[in-house]
Design an enzyme around this catalytic site. Sequence first.
Site, PDB file in Angstrom:
ATOM      1  N   SER A 129      37.151  -1.187  36.102  1.00  0.00           N
ATOM      2  CA  SER A 129      37.306  -2.404  35.684  1.00  0.00           C
ATOM      3  C   SER A 129      38.330  -3.075  35.650  1.00  0.00           C
ATOM      4  O   SER A 129      37.914  -4.433  35.099  1.00  0.00           O
ATOM      5  CB  SER A 129      35.958  -2.933  34.790  1.00  0.00           C
ATOM      6  OG  SER A 129      34.887  -2.400  35.527  1.00  0.00           O
ATOM      7  N   LYS A 142      39.275  -5.981  37.548  1.00  0.00           N
ATOM      8  CA  LYS A 142      38.718  -8.035  37.307  1.00  0.00           C
ATOM      9  C   LYS A 142      39.365  -8.536  36.521  1.00  0.00           C
ATOM     10  O   LYS A 142      39.508  -9.646  36.426  1.00  0.00           O
ATOM     11  CB  LYS A 142      37.502  -7.555  36.524  1.00  0.00           C
ATOM     12  CG  LYS A 142      36.201  -7.100  36.724  1.00  0.00           C
ATOM     13  CD  LYS A 142      35.561  -7.128  35.838  1.00  0.00           C
ATOM     14  CE  LYS A 142      33.829  -5.958  36.569  1.00  0.00           C
ATOM     15  NZ  LYS A 142      32.420  -5.225  35.981  1.00  0.00           N
ATOM     16  N   SER A 151      32.176  -7.826  31.467  1.00  0.00           N
ATOM     17  CA  SER A 151      32.665  -6.874  32.629  1.00  0.00           C
ATOM     18  C   SER A 151      31.210  -6.943  34.196  1.00  0.00           C
ATOM     19  O   SER A 151      31.242  -6.432  34.348  1.00  0.00           O
ATOM     20  CB  SER A 151      32.555  -5.250  32.399  1.00  0.00           C
ATOM     21  OG  SER A 151      33.074  -4.714  33.442  1.00  0.00           O
ATOM     22  N   LYS A 181      40.423  -5.752  27.725  1.00  0.00           N
ATOM     23  CA  LYS A 181      39.769  -4.956  29.063  1.00  0.00           C
ATOM     24  C   LYS A 181      39.472  -3.672  29.204  1.00  0.00           C
ATOM     25  O   LYS A 181      40.012  -2.978  28.913  1.00  0.00           O
ATOM     26  CB  LYS A 181      40.015  -5.846  29.915  1.00  0.00           C
ATOM     27  CG  LYS A 181      39.078  -5.959  31.278  1.00  0.00           C
ATOM     28  CD  LYS A 181      37.758  -6.396  31.675  1.00  0.00           C
ATOM     29  CE  LYS A 181      36.409  -6.715  32.267  1.00  0.00           C
ATOM     30  NZ  LYS A 181      35.731  -4.989  31.105  1.00  0.00           N
TER      31      LYS A 181
END
Length: 391
Positions: free
Chosen positions: A67, A70, A122, A230
């Site tokens: 992820s 992103k 997320s 993140k």
Amino acid sequence: MEFNFMKKIVATILIIFLLCITFNYKMIGANSIEEPLIASEAAILIDEKSGQILFGKNPDQKMNPASLTKIATAIYAIERGKLEDVVTVSENAREIEGTRVYLEIGERVTLKKLIQGLLINSGNDAAVAISEYLDGSEQQFANNINKYLQNIGLQDTNFVNPHGLYHIDHKTTARDLAKITQYAMKNNDFREMFGTKELQWDGESWDTTLYTHHKLLREEIPYEGVTGGKTGFVDQSGFTLITTATKSDLSVIAVTLKAQTEDIAYHDTVDLLDYGFDYFTTEDIPEGQRYEINNRLFISNETLHFTISKNDTITKHVTDNGLLEIRNQNQDLIASFQLVNVTQLKENVEYMIEAKEDSIKKQNENKYLILFGSILIICLLLLENRRIKRS
């Protein structure tokens, strides 16, 4: 007596020897830098302002980021779209697997809210909705974002989706992830969303408070100065993590890829941050700083940043062609910047002014010639007219 005297001499020598060893050890300790032992398969720590690499472990190894993808999706959406635009959620977005913000088919959501759901919770469904809004499909999105990332300097990244779910061809590196994060952090909208700890989410089918998944950011693991982060995980990528933090004049970006456990990812990240803040500092060269070399004047046309070890003594040298070199006491090149040749600019400007003046002068001369010629022709016509009348 003689035996006791010898014992005193030996004892004195031993004490002096121990003191020398201790002193030498302290001096070495004061000047040495202990690099962190990182268990993640790849990692990097960079200075956010200058982009200088402070630590790297397999920084160019191509890996699946999960992820962390992103981050790229978010800054691409911020720059390509309009945050106030309303996006209609498709069935394709609704049915995506993995972490979601539970969007419904036909639900209308602003782009800004989708990016918030993307970064804070997320949301894979938010990622698909964003990609379809921007480029019509996930495939076209992948084509376009790869071109976008190449244009901002990423060399080893190929994304096939907007969310990071595993695909054999979905690859990037720790270095490229640090670069895209550094780039994104220059955008105020991204910085705000990337550093958001919690957000009230009012959706068509899901009303809740979103909390960032990043434990350092939400202070579940206390660490002073964390500004954003993140997380990522799929089975094939292991645990991945990006963290931004600032203390005093130093801002850093830490990336860890493929940790075997979540605890290892966070432990590695804390070690990287400690390493950066314990041993490094950032210095600035202000915009307009002047350097005169061989009767030529060079200046910095913007504020320049470079990061040095706190133990380093630096020297600055400007070459004949205006390259500013920053070196440490071992003459290692730390950073270099191309300065602007003001003398040459001045000469060019003076030449342009002189050329312009010559052009104006010639234009004026031509005007006078035309005027004189016109008057002469008129006089000749008048004389000819008088001659005709007399005859």
